[in-house]
Write an enzyme that holds these catalytic residues in place. Structure first.
Site, PDB file in Angstrom:
ATOM      1  N   GLU A 179     -93.424 -18.355 -28.180  1.00 54.26           N
ATOM      2  CA  GLU A 179     -91.997 -18.548 -27.935  1.00 54.26           C
ATOM      3  C   GLU A 179     -91.756 -20.055 -27.918  1.00 54.26           C
ATOM      4  O   GLU A 179     -92.430 -20.782 -27.192  1.00 54.26           O
ATOM      5  CB  GLU A 179     -91.572 -17.952 -26.591  1.00 54.26           C
TER       6      GLU A 179
ATOM      7  N   ASP B  15     -83.361 -21.241 -16.342  1.00 51.93           N
ATOM      8  CA  ASP B  15     -84.678 -21.863 -16.227  1.00 51.93           C
ATOM      9  C   ASP B  15     -84.825 -22.655 -14.940  1.00 51.93           C
ATOM     10  O   ASP B  15     -83.879 -23.255 -14.445  1.00 51.93           O
ATOM     11  CB  ASP B  15     -84.923 -22.777 -17.433  1.00 51.93           C
TER      12      ASP B  15
END
EC number: 4.2.1.20
Length: 268
Positions: free
Chosen positions: A49, A60
């Protein structure tokens, strides 16, 4: 079959989970990031990824937020991320590569242009964390029409009524976020993960990858016994942040990838 389907089918025959590694494109700089990217498969990554840097990565945690800042400060753009995939693909036609990020940069780049270029350079899938199924027409369906998988996130708070909607149109694999919160948060209990995998399997035949909070080979091995894929990101990115220089960052990330891969391969 797509590269993702081929890889997961191959690993199923080998009776092991995939190690899915996440790094941010352009972190710590373009050259070092490309070196990491090219080195990950040999270090044991089965699926990669690659994060598309964005100024407001709301899902995040601190580690990946800082990685986004480092990459953007170094001049990383979506165009340069696609170029990085092109350079990676020139030496690797087998490892599945998924771009992960947010819709805003794709929207500004132009959805049609982005999909066409992503397909051309060899992107296999997309994870766009802030685009719910209600907006499938914006990116999911056009991407899939071009042969690019669209991978959905599910969480502990995704209820049984919502799951079919989330999974509809999903392809490649399902990414189960084992901790409700931001990336890099504390790991979920294995009992919780086992229950979640069983619940997801009642709704989908797609491979299930588990992420968020996996930091060691031992933890990766434990998750690999339960799921089809083990996703590790923040732990790798921490190695970049703590390295004394970029050359050390490359070595440290690939070394940890090797340790994680050994854990995953010896799990079953």
């Amino acid at each position: 079959m797509s590269r993702l389907q081929t890889r997961f089918a191959q690993l199923k025959q080998e009776n092991r989970a995939a190690l899915v590694t996440f790094v941010t494109a352009g972190d710590p700089d373009y050259a070092s990031s490309l070196e990491i990217l090219k080195g990950l498969p040999a270090a044991g990554a089965d699926v990669i990824e690659l994060g598309m840097p964005f100024t407001d990565p709301m899902a995040d945690g601190p580690a990946i937020q800082l990685a986004n800042i480092r990459a953007l400060d170094g001049g990383q753009t979506l165009a340069r991320t696609l170029q990085m995939v092109r350079e990676f693909r020139s030496g690797d036609s087998e490892t599945p590569l998924v771009l992960m990020g947010y819709f805003n940069p794709i929207h500004h780049y132009g959805v049609e242009r982005f999909i066409a270029e992503a397909k051309e350079v060899g992107v296999d899938g997309l994870i766009v964390v802030d685009l719910p199924p209600e907006h499938n027409e914006d990116l999911c369906h056009p991407a899939q029409a071009a042969g690019i998988d669209f991978i959905r996130l599910t969480t502990p708070t995704t209820g049984d009524q919502r799951l079919p909607t989330v999974l509809e149109g999903s392809s490649g694999f399902v990414y189960y976020v084992s901790v409700a919160g931001v990336t890099g948060a504390n790991a979920a209990t294995l009992e919780h993960v086992e229950e979640a995998v069983a619940r997801l399997r009642r709704h989908t035949d797609l491979p299930i990858g588990i992420g968020f909070g996996i930091r060691s080979a031992e933890h990766a091995a434990a998750v690999a016994r339960l799921a089809d894929g083990v996703v590790v990101g923040s732990a790798l990115i921490d190695r970049i942040a703590k390295a004394r220089d970029n050359a050390q960052a490359v070595k440290d990330v690939l070394a940890l990838c090797g340790e994680l891969a050994e854990g995953v391969r010896n799990a079953r």
